[in-house]
Design a protein around this motif. Structure first.
Motif, PDB file in Angstrom:
ATOM      1  N   VAL A  80       0.871  -1.180   0.000  1.00 29.22           N
ATOM      2  CA  VAL A  80       0.000   0.000   0.000  1.00 29.22           C
ATOM      3  C   VAL A  80       0.905   1.226   0.000  1.00 29.22           C
ATOM      4  O   VAL A  80       1.786   1.343   0.859  1.00 29.22           O
ATOM      5  N   LEU A  81       0.703   2.125  -0.951  1.00 31.85           N
ATOM      6  CA  LEU A  81       1.442   3.389  -0.985  1.00 31.85           C
ATOM      7  C   LEU A  81       0.540   4.448  -0.372  1.00 31.85           C
ATOM      8  O   LEU A  81      -0.549   4.715  -0.892  1.00 31.85           O
ATOM      9  N   LEU A  82       0.950   5.021   0.741  1.00 27.72           N
ATOM     10  CA  LEU A  82       0.134   5.976   1.490  1.00 27.72           C
ATOM     11  C   LEU A  82       0.784   7.348   1.498  1.00 27.72           C
ATOM     12  O   LEU A  82       1.905   7.519   1.973  1.00 27.72           O
ATOM     13  N   ALA A 112      -1.427   6.211  -5.168  1.00 31.34           N
ATOM     14  CA  ALA A 112      -1.280   6.396  -3.722  1.00 31.34           C
ATOM     15  C   ALA A 112      -2.632   6.644  -3.067  1.00 31.34           C
ATOM     16  O   ALA A 112      -3.468   7.380  -3.583  1.00 31.34           O
ATOM     17  N   LEU A 113      -2.826   6.032  -1.939  1.00 31.91           N
ATOM     18  CA  LEU A 113      -3.969   6.315  -1.083  1.00 31.91           C
ATOM     19  C   LEU A 113      -3.633   7.590  -0.328  1.00 31.91           C
ATOM     20  O   LEU A 113      -2.510   7.735   0.160  1.00 31.91           O
ATOM     21  N   HIS A 114      -4.581   8.510  -0.231  1.00 32.34           N
ATOM     22  CA  HIS A 114      -4.323   9.765   0.478  1.00 32.34           C
ATOM     23  C   HIS A 114      -5.033   9.766   1.815  1.00 32.34           C
ATOM     24  O   HIS A 114      -6.237   9.543   1.898  1.00 32.34           O
ATOM     25  N   VAL A 162      -6.980   1.973   5.687  1.00 34.19           N
ATOM     26  CA  VAL A 162      -5.719   1.551   5.070  1.00 34.19           C
ATOM     27  C   VAL A 162      -5.822   0.059   4.780  1.00 34.19           C
ATOM     28  O   VAL A 162      -5.960  -0.750   5.694  1.00 34.19           O
ATOM     29  N   PRO A 163      -5.772  -0.311   3.489  1.00 36.77           N
ATOM     30  CA  PRO A 163      -5.918  -1.723   3.128  1.00 36.77           C
ATOM     31  C   PRO A 163      -4.821  -2.593   3.750  1.00 36.77           C
ATOM     32  O   PRO A 163      -3.754  -2.096   4.128  1.00 36.77           O
ATOM     33  N   PRO A 164      -5.084  -3.895   3.822  1.00 38.66           N
ATOM     34  CA  PRO A 164      -4.069  -4.814   4.341  1.00 38.66           C
ATOM     35  C   PRO A 164      -2.808  -4.789   3.478  1.00 38.66           C
ATOM     36  O   PRO A 164      -2.880  -4.524   2.285  1.00 38.66           O
ATOM     37  N   GLY A 197       0.099  -2.341  14.738  1.00 40.17           N
ATOM     38  CA  GLY A 197       0.448  -3.671  14.289  1.00 40.17           C
ATOM     39  C   GLY A 197       0.700  -3.820  12.800  1.00 40.17           C
ATOM     40  O   GLY A 197       0.847  -4.937  12.302  1.00 40.17           O
ATOM     41  N   ARG A 198       0.774  -2.702  12.090  1.00 40.01           N
ATOM     42  CA  ARG A 198       1.002  -2.758  10.646  1.00 40.01           C
ATOM     43  C   ARG A 198       2.498  -2.792  10.327  1.00 40.01           C
ATOM     44  O   ARG A 198       3.312  -2.229  11.045  1.00 40.01           O
ATOM     45  N   GLU A 199       2.846  -3.453   9.229  1.00 41.78           N
ATOM     46  CA  GLU A 199       4.214  -3.440   8.728  1.00 41.78           C
ATOM     47  C   GLU A 199       4.369  -2.159   7.921  1.00 41.78           C
ATOM     48  O   GLU A 199       3.566  -1.876   7.028  1.00 41.78           O
ATOM     49  N   VAL A 200       5.403  -1.369   8.235  1.00 41.48           N
ATOM     50  CA  VAL A 200       5.549  -0.029   7.669  1.00 41.48           C
ATOM     51  C   VAL A 200       6.956   0.181   7.115  1.00 41.48           C
ATOM     52  O   VAL A 200       7.936  -0.265   7.705  1.00 41.48           O
ATOM     53  N   VAL A 201       7.005   0.886   5.987  1.00 38.16           N
ATOM     54  CA  VAL A 201       8.260   1.373   5.431  1.00 38.16           C
ATOM     55  C   VAL A 201       8.083   2.868   5.216  1.00 38.16           C
ATOM     56  O   VAL A 201       7.119   3.298   4.590  1.00 38.16           O
ATOM     57  N   VAL A 202       8.982   3.675   5.752  1.00 38.96           N
ATOM     58  CA  VAL A 202       8.929   5.123   5.605  1.00 38.96           C
ATOM     59  C   VAL A 202       9.826   5.536   4.441  1.00 38.96           C
ATOM     60  O   VAL A 202      10.994   5.187   4.399  1.00 38.96           O
TER      61      VAL A 202
END
Length: 106
Positions: free
Chosen positions: A28-30, A46-48, A61-63, A87-92
């Protein structure tokens, strides 16, 4: 709260893409910039969700692994910390939207 400096970081050139150039499955690109910034320019897929609204709208925010970006990285770090605490997996992504376009994300 998760320490934002402890989050995984990457550049747009590291972004996993599907065959059509969009996010690969499970990614997911946020975009967490404000409404005016997003209206001026954004990456098409991108999701805004502005950073101030992330905590209240986590269910939107989708899975999948969430790649969070803004203009300079500080808002992406704040949003990433909120997502990681949930609990989400995140990349900044600590690059701006121009770097996303330059790496082929449109």
């Amino acid at each position: 709260m998760i320490d934002p400096s402890a989050l995984v970081t990457a550049s747009f050139s590291d972004f996993p893409r599907a065959a059509d150039g969009g996010p690969a499955a499970g990614i997911v690109l946020l975009d967490v910039r404000d409404d005016e910034e997003y209206a001026r320019d954004h990456l098409d897929r991108a999701l805004h969700l502005p950073v101030a609204r992330v905590a209240d709208r986590l269910d939107e925010v989708p899975p999948g692994t969430v790649w969070v970006h803004c203009e300079r990285g500080s808002r992406a770090e704040r949003a990433g910390a909120v997502l990681a605490a949930a609990g989400r997996e995140v990349v900044v992504v600590r690059e701006n939207i121009r770097a996303g376009r330059a790496s082929g994300l449109v």
